[in-house]
Design an enzyme around this catalytic site. Structure first.
Site, PDB file in Angstrom:
ATOM      1  N   GLY A 169     -38.212 -52.504  51.444  1.00 19.08           N
ATOM      2  CA  GLY A 169     -37.855 -52.464  52.863  1.00 19.08           C
ATOM      3  C   GLY A 169     -38.597 -53.511  53.682  1.00 19.08           C
ATOM      4  N   GLU A 171     -36.505 -56.504  53.352  1.00 20.59           N
ATOM      5  CA  GLU A 171     -35.273 -56.285  54.126  1.00 20.59           C
ATOM      6  C   GLU A 171     -35.524 -56.413  55.626  1.00 20.59           C
ATOM      7  OE1 GLU A 171     -34.645 -52.466  52.094  1.00 20.59           O
ATOM      8  OE2 GLU A 171     -32.631 -53.176  51.619  1.00 20.59           O
ATOM      9  N   GLU A 189     -37.100 -51.802  44.343  1.00 19.16           N
ATOM     10  CA  GLU A 189     -36.632 -50.410  44.459  1.00 19.16           C
ATOM     11  C   GLU A 189     -36.192 -49.819  43.120  1.00 19.16           C
ATOM     12  OE1 GLU A 189     -35.916 -52.824  46.611  1.00 19.16           O
ATOM     13  OE2 GLU A 189     -35.733 -52.057  48.654  1.00 19.16           O
ATOM     14  N   ALA A 217     -40.798 -49.390  52.208  1.00 19.84           N
ATOM     15  CA  ALA A 217     -40.806 -48.090  52.867  1.00 19.84           C
ATOM     16  C   ALA A 217     -41.919 -47.247  52.254  1.00 19.84           C
ATOM     17  CB  ALA A 217     -39.452 -47.418  52.662  1.00 19.84           C
TER      18      ALA A 217
HETATM   19  N1  CO8 Z   1     -45.601 -46.848  50.227  1.00 12.99           N
HETATM   20  C1  CO8 Z   1     -46.741 -46.120  50.395  1.00 12.99           C
HETATM   21  N2  CO8 Z   1     -47.981 -46.583  50.080  1.00 12.99           N
HETATM   22  C2  CO8 Z   1     -48.060 -47.842  49.571  1.00 12.99           C
HETATM   23  C3  CO8 Z   1     -46.932 -48.656  49.376  1.00 12.99           C
HETATM   24  C4  CO8 Z   1     -45.658 -48.113  49.741  1.00 12.99           C
HETATM   25  N3  CO8 Z   1     -44.525 -48.818  49.642  1.00 12.99           N
HETATM   26  N4  CO8 Z   1     -47.335 -49.830  48.871  1.00 12.99           N
HETATM   27  C5  CO8 Z   1     -48.675 -49.759  48.759  1.00 12.99           C
HETATM   28  N5  CO8 Z   1     -49.114 -48.568  49.178  1.00 12.99           N
HETATM   29  C6  CO8 Z   1     -50.499 -48.072  49.212  1.00 12.99           C
HETATM   30  C7  CO8 Z   1     -50.983 -47.713  47.823  1.00 12.99           C
HETATM   31  O1  CO8 Z   1     -50.541 -46.416  47.465  1.00 12.99           O
HETATM   32  C8  CO8 Z   1     -52.481 -47.813  48.008  1.00 12.99           C
HETATM   33  O2  CO8 Z   1     -52.930 -46.661  48.667  1.00 12.99           O
HETATM   34  P1  CO8 Z   1     -54.281 -45.904  48.127  1.00 12.99           P
HETATM   35  O3  CO8 Z   1     -55.368 -46.928  48.318  1.00 12.99           O
HETATM   36  O4  CO8 Z   1     -54.380 -44.724  49.027  1.00 12.99           O
HETATM   37  O5  CO8 Z   1     -54.027 -45.610  46.687  1.00 12.99           O
HETATM   38  C9  CO8 Z   1     -52.626 -48.973  48.985  1.00 12.99           C
HETATM   39  O6  CO8 Z   1     -51.359 -49.117  49.621  1.00 12.99           O
HETATM   40  C10 CO8 Z   1     -52.963 -50.268  48.298  1.00 12.99           C
HETATM   41  O7  CO8 Z   1     -51.982 -50.472  47.294  1.00 12.99           O
HETATM   42  P2  CO8 Z   1     -52.368 -50.859  45.781  1.00 12.99           P
HETATM   43  O8  CO8 Z   1     -53.663 -50.240  45.407  1.00 12.99           O
HETATM   44  O9  CO8 Z   1     -51.179 -50.561  44.929  1.00 12.99           O
HETATM   45  O10 CO8 Z   1     -52.566 -52.439  45.967  1.00 12.99           O
HETATM   46  P3  CO8 Z   1     -52.343 -53.577  44.865  1.00 12.99           P
HETATM   47  O11 CO8 Z   1     -52.860 -54.823  45.499  1.00 12.99           O
HETATM   48  O12 CO8 Z   1     -52.880 -53.163  43.547  1.00 12.99           O
HETATM   49  O13 CO8 Z   1     -50.742 -53.697  44.687  1.00 12.99           O
HETATM   50  C11 CO8 Z   1     -48.469 -53.825  45.476  1.00 12.99           C
HETATM   51  C12 CO8 Z   1     -49.957 -54.129  45.756  1.00 12.99           C
HETATM   52  C13 CO8 Z   1     -47.971 -54.677  44.297  1.00 12.99           C
HETATM   53  C14 CO8 Z   1     -47.692 -54.209  46.729  1.00 12.99           C
HETATM   54  C15 CO8 Z   1     -48.301 -52.320  45.146  1.00 12.99           C
HETATM   55  O14 CO8 Z   1     -48.956 -51.553  46.148  1.00 12.99           O
HETATM   56  C16 CO8 Z   1     -46.873 -51.870  45.095  1.00 12.99           C
HETATM   57  O15 CO8 Z   1     -46.194 -52.113  44.089  1.00 12.99           O
HETATM   58  N6  CO8 Z   1     -46.374 -51.181  46.155  1.00 12.99           N
HETATM   59  C17 CO8 Z   1     -45.074 -50.600  46.190  1.00 12.99           C
HETATM   60  C18 CO8 Z   1     -44.007 -51.660  46.359  1.00 12.99           C
HETATM   61  C19 CO8 Z   1     -42.636 -51.016  46.374  1.00 12.99           C
HETATM   62  O16 CO8 Z   1     -42.168 -50.441  45.408  1.00 12.99           O
HETATM   63  N7  CO8 Z   1     -41.899 -51.179  47.504  1.00 12.99           N
HETATM   64  C20 CO8 Z   1     -40.592 -50.659  47.658  1.00 12.99           C
HETATM   65  C21 CO8 Z   1     -40.613 -49.298  48.252  1.00 12.99           C
HETATM   66  S1  CO8 Z   1     -38.992 -48.544  48.331  1.00 12.99           S
HETATM   67  C22 CO8 Z   1     -38.297 -49.264  49.694  1.00 12.99           C
HETATM   68  O17 CO8 Z   1     -38.870 -50.062  50.361  1.00 12.99           O
HETATM   69  C23 CO8 Z   1     -36.922 -48.810  50.024  1.00 12.99           C
HETATM   70  C24 CO8 Z   1     -36.560 -49.249  51.425  1.00 12.99           C
HETATM   71  C25 CO8 Z   1     -35.377 -48.489  51.909  1.00 12.99           C
HETATM   72  C26 CO8 Z   1     -35.266 -48.646  53.413  1.00 12.99           C
HETATM   73  C27 CO8 Z   1     -34.106 -47.908  53.922  1.00 12.99           C
HETATM   74  C28 CO8 Z   1     -34.140 -47.854  55.456  1.00 12.99           C
HETATM   75  C29 CO8 Z   1     -32.843 -48.118  56.108  1.00 12.99           C
END
Ligand code: CO8
Length: 258
Positions: free
Chosen positions: A109, A112, A132, A65
């Site tokens: 998400g 999921e 998460e 998400a």
């Molecule tokens: N949300 C927003 N932006 C994101 C997300 C995210 N989940 N993941 C990546 N991005 C963005 C980064 O902020 C970055 O943006 P910018 O270039 O503007 O800084 C861009 O994508 C590229 O990301 P990275 O530079 O971090 O890329 P890397 O290759 O270094 O890393 C990763 C990739 C490992 C995937 C890293 O981006 C990461 O850890 N992302 C977050 C993963 C995460 O924590 N996901 C869980 C989120 S919480 C969730 O999903 C709850 C769901 C609940 C759903 C409920 C509905 C019913």
């Protein structure tokens, strides 16, 4: 149909929906989830479509998400206005088969959402995880419930509590994924599987999907009874007449429109 955060294509009888927010690794925001619900509902209604493939990009199915959008939400926003959660489960209403084709990250998400597809084909680059806990929240779209049912309690607890990411091979070994294919063949192989399904009688494919999903909601005896009712109902479909006649007449069945 044009969407802001999706790319939608039709390949014969197969609809291909691509999540498309490349700059944010397909982070799932409100607009994308609304659009996904609309696209899925439209293809579910479209008589020309027999199977749907949901995919992302080479780098990410979806990295979760949208954390930027969620960061300042309050309990009031999330509970009273049902923010985040209100449009996530449209996919579960789709009656036609949905294949998830996952390359790169399927996290939080994103994992999921993938698990809400009927089955998953993964590129050898796919990575699955529920991180998460690292950002201070529980999963919210079913991981604490679907993972234990899919991979058992111990593995589910491991993934959910350590937040570790697993690769496609491990995901296949523990049953999250049905097949792993080379990354450059992911879409071709997902479309091929979808073509195979779309060539089957749609009414029977829908009955099978319905029966399998019932397995997660009921007892074994009730589930088998439900399957038996559908099996009997299949004898009321033109697909049964055509399929069995074709077998006896030693010809290919014609399931078009059935
Ligand atoms: N949300 C927003 N932006 C994101 C997300 C995210 N989940 N993941 C990546 N991005 C963005 C980064 O902020 C970055 O943006 P910018 O270039 O503007 O800084 C861009 O994508 C590229 O990301 P990275 O530079 O971090 O890329 P890397 O290759 O270094 O890393 C990763 C990739 C490992 C995937 C890293 O981006 C990461 O850890 N992302 C977050 C993963 C995460 O924590 N996901 C869980 C989120 S919480 C969730 O999903 C709850 C769901 C609940 C759903 C409920 C509905 C019913």
């Amino acid at each position: 149909m044009q969407y802001e955060d999706l790319i939608v294509e039709v390949h014969g009888k197969v609809a291909l929906i691509r999540l498309n927010r490349p700059k944010a690794l397909n982070a799932l925001n409100d607009n994308m989830m609304n659009e996904l619900g609309e696209a899925l509902a439209a293809f579910d209604k479209d008589a020309q479509i027999g199977c749907i493939v949901l995919t992302g990009s080479e780098k990410a199915f979806a990295a979760g998400a949208d954390i930027v959008a969620m960061k300042d939400y309050t309990y009031q926003d999330t509970y009273r206005d049902n923010y985040i959660t209100r449009n996530w489960e449209h996919i579960l209403k789709v009656r036609k088969p949905v294949i998830g084709a996952v390359a790169g990250y399927a996290l939080g998400g994103g994992c999921e959402l993938a698990m809400m597809c009927d089955f998953l084909i993964a590129a050898d680059t796919a990575k699955f995880g529920q991180p998460e806990i690292k950002i201070g929240v529980t999963p919210g779209a079913g991981a604490t419930q679907r993972l234990p049912r899919t991979i058992g309690k111990s593995k589910a607890m491991d993934l959910l509590l350590t937040a570790r990411t697993i690769d496609a091979v491990e995901a296949e070994r523990i049953g999250i994924v049905s097949r792993v294919v080379p990354a450059d063949q992911l879409i071709a192989q997902a479309l091929e599987a979808a073509d195979t399904i779309a060539a089957m009688p749609l009414s029977v494919a829908m009955m099978i999907k319905d029966a399998v999903n019932r397995a997660f909601e009921t007892t074994l005896t009730e589930g088998v009874n439900y399957e038996r009712r559908l099996f009997h109902a299949a004898f009321g479909t033109p697909a049964q007449r055509e399929g069995m006649s074709a077998f006896i007449e030693k010809r290919l069945p014609k399931f078009e429109g059935l």
